[in-house]
Design a protein around this motif. Sequence first.
Motif, short mmCIF file in Angstrom:
data_model
loop_
_atom_site.label_atom_id
_atom_site.label_comp_id
_atom_site.label_asym_id
_atom_site.label_seq_id
_atom_site.Cartn_x
_atom_site.Cartn_y
_atom_site.Cartn_z
N ALA B 71 0.83 -1.21 0.00
CA ALA B 71 0.00 0.00 0.00
C ALA B 71 0.87 1.26 0.00
N SER B 72 2.02 1.18 0.63
CA SER B 72 2.93 2.34 0.67
C SER B 72 3.42 2.73 -0.71
N THR B 73 3.40 1.76 -1.64
CA THR B 73 3.82 2.08 -3.01
C THR B 73 2.63 2.37 -3.92
N GLY B 74 1.45 2.53 -3.31
CA GLY B 74 0.26 2.93 -4.07
C GLY B 74 -0.48 1.78 -4.73
N LYS B 75 -0.08 0.55 -4.41
CA LYS B 75 -0.71 -0.62 -5.05
C LYS B 75 -2.00 -1.00 -4.32
N ARG B 76 -2.87 -1.72 -5.07
CA ARG B 76 -4.13 -2.23 -4.49
C ARG B 76 -3.84 -3.57 -3.84
N VAL B 77 -3.72 -3.58 -2.54
CA VAL B 77 -3.33 -4.81 -1.87
C VAL B 77 -4.31 -5.18 -0.77
N MET B 78 -4.37 -6.46 -0.47
CA MET B 78 -5.35 -6.94 0.50
C MET B 78 -4.83 -8.14 1.27
N THR B 79 -5.53 -8.44 2.35
CA THR B 79 -5.27 -9.64 3.12
C THR B 79 -6.61 -10.14 3.63
N SER B 80 -6.64 -11.41 4.01
CA SER B 80 -7.85 -11.92 4.65
C SER B 80 -7.44 -12.85 5.77
N SER B 81 -8.34 -12.99 6.74
CA SER B 81 -8.06 -13.87 7.87
C SER B 81 -9.36 -14.13 8.61
N SER B 82 -9.25 -14.80 9.74
CA SER B 82 -10.40 -14.97 10.61
C SER B 82 -9.98 -14.52 12.01
N SER B 83 -10.95 -14.35 12.86
CA SER B 83 -10.82 -13.64 14.14
C SER B 83 -9.46 -13.70 14.85
N PRO B 84 -8.95 -14.89 15.23
CA PRO B 84 -7.65 -14.88 15.94
C PRO B 84 -6.54 -14.28 15.08
N PRO B 202 0.09 10.53 -5.29
CA PRO B 202 1.34 11.28 -5.34
C PRO B 202 2.17 11.12 -4.06
N TRP B 203 1.56 10.57 -3.01
CA TRP B 203 2.24 10.37 -1.73
C TRP B 203 3.02 9.06 -1.69
N ALA B 204 2.83 8.19 -2.70
CA ALA B 204 3.37 6.83 -2.62
C ALA B 204 4.89 6.80 -2.75
N ALA B 205 5.49 5.83 -2.05
CA ALA B 205 6.95 5.62 -2.15
C ALA B 205 7.22 4.74 -3.35
N ASN B 215 9.19 11.10 -0.79
CA ASN B 215 7.98 10.67 -0.10
C ASN B 215 8.36 9.77 1.07
N VAL B 216 7.79 10.06 2.22
CA VAL B 216 8.04 9.23 3.40
C VAL B 216 6.69 8.76 3.91
N VAL B 217 6.48 7.45 3.88
CA VAL B 217 5.25 6.89 4.41
C VAL B 217 5.50 6.52 5.86
N THR B 218 4.82 7.20 6.77
CA THR B 218 5.07 6.97 8.19
C THR B 218 3.86 7.34 9.03
N SER B 219 3.78 6.76 10.21
CA SER B 219 2.75 7.18 11.16
C SER B 219 3.40 7.92 12.33
N LEU B 220 4.70 8.14 12.22
CA LEU B 220 5.46 8.72 13.34
C LEU B 220 5.52 10.24 13.25
N GLU B 221 5.33 10.91 14.37
CA GLU B 221 5.54 12.35 14.45
C GLU B 221 5.81 12.68 15.92
N LEU B 222 7.07 12.97 16.23
CA LEU B 222 7.42 13.16 17.65
C LEU B 222 6.90 14.47 18.23
N ASP B 223 6.71 15.46 17.38
CA ASP B 223 6.21 16.75 17.85
C ASP B 223 4.71 16.63 18.12
N PRO B 224 4.31 16.71 19.40
CA PRO B 224 2.89 16.48 19.71
C PRO B 224 1.95 17.47 19.03
N ALA B 225 2.42 18.68 18.79
CA ALA B 225 1.56 19.67 18.12
C ALA B 225 1.25 19.20 16.69
N LYS B 226 2.28 18.66 16.02
CA LYS B 226 2.06 18.16 14.67
C LYS B 226 1.24 16.87 14.69
#
Lengths: 253, 361
Positions: B71-84, B202-205, B215-226
Amino acid sequence: MELKDIIKPENLVYDKPRLMNDNPMHYCPGCSHGVVHKLIAEVVEEMGMEDKTIGISPVGCAVFAYNYIDIDWIEAAHGRAPAIATAVKRLNPSKMVFTYQGDGDLAAIGTAETIHAANRGENIVIIFINNAIYGMTGGQMAPTTLEGMVTSTCPYGRDVTINGYPLKISNLLAQLEGTCLVTRQSVQNPAAVRKAKKALRLAFENSMNKKGTSVVEFVSTCASGWKMSPEKANKWMEENMFPFYPLGDLKNV
Amino acid sequence: MAEEVKLMKGNEAIARAAIRYGADGYFGYPITPQSEVLETLMAEMPWKTTGMVVLQAESEVAAINMVYGGASTGKRVMTSSSSPGVSLKQEGISYLAGAELPCLIVNVMRGGPGLGTIQPSQADYFQTVKGGGHGDYRLIALAPSSVQEMADFVGLGFELAFKYRNPAIILADGIIGQMMEKVILPPFHPRQTEEEIREQCPWAAQGKPASRERNVVTSLELDPAKMEENNIRFQKKYKLIEENEVRYEEYQCEDAEYLLVAFGSSARICQKVVENARAEGLKLGLLRPITLWPFPSAAISRYVGQVKGILSVELNAGQMVEDVRLAVECKVKVEHFGRLGGIVFTPDEVLQALKDKFLRS
């Protein structure tokens, strides 16, 4: 007169790689990360792969690797970089894909992802910084912490009866059919840096030649975590780390 | 190739629809009752036709991180599983939401908690719509109640995921996954080209050309205001989804005096309950949420003043019932009926429960 006018190309003996940007690094003085970053930037640049390289950064000190090398990056969850790299490379086979991971990331929480990506022979480069400690979280025991070595979570030294043995994960990876290059390098002096760069170049070339997984381990210092001066850390590494993690190729096919 | 009418299991429909909707990659790990998704894809070998990558990962954790990578490279990707297995994916799901990555996750639910059972259940409702992983995030949650919808929601899930740069999840259960029905498979959609991905993501790596910043795909941001800014942006997006993407179906609700609310396989059973009740002269209707998030709160609240009671019918101990109660703000009596641990209720049981809870007093 500007700097570039003074330094004529014919006089230039050394230059910072273009891919290294001017962001001030957060790494501590004496840390090996900066040198390894520079080597990656140089190799990618020399291969002309700037626009085709995708890096996967870890959780650990190198989490911000994406701030310093001017390529596209993906920030991974702790230990998961090889799984991420697997998909990036498989879905984008023309791209050059590498992970950059520390010892905790690669050899503790991400052991499964590391071993299975290598065992599948994913055409990626795994860059492994082994400084035998968790730097980012403040110096806790790593899977590669040496016996007797003091950290904040083994303050009396690693006791193998409690904590088990330091893990030579590169030796393990060298056993796998999927790896083509597993090598242990270091960057504490110019000779080592030159050697390490050659190993990195080979690793990246292997990935583009579809030879399988290349692992380049860097036996590294963590002056802050080890509570030593940078100079002493280098010496300590040579005296204590190298005997247990001897440098050189573990596999090169 | 054009549309095709086939008889198949829900799990198989997911797999075949994925190929036809132009998925670039599927990453999964076997677990009952959804293993046919991976099995069908492997048997179909789409890498030889559409170029779709299919890979059996070493764990559900690895599979969801492969989804993160793709997904980070903009592709249509999926997974499947069951509860556990979906529990194991929660870390990755939180990261996907945090990095605003579009992808499709399928959960063919089984009874829990723990290893539980392999029989059908709807006990992962909370996990799906109330979090599951850490942090303030939402998944676009689609609940199919037929094999046809298993196929259709693959297309819809990808569409919504890319429209909002957000993970989408198909929340099915063992019944829908395992039962066989007639299904119209969609015509083949070509996979996105590199150029289309560059334009739409346009955001894809994808490798940094000289013409743009890295482009940097991340969920990290150390600055709490940001980081707060990021979260505010997410919340705005979630609000937009709530305003635009609510989906539900009503069945014999116009003159209903009592209302059933049920999703997925429970809704199929409840259709029969409505018919049986009406045969006895009891005016019963059924509202089936298709999107569990965003939840059709407004649609349900319209029955305040019309119905005397609402029964939330679920294969769990009472999860969606909380959202139904919130929707009507306690202005109508709302009760729950369910069976647990993989047991499926009969229409008679549901109708009896309705009578016991609302008509005895």
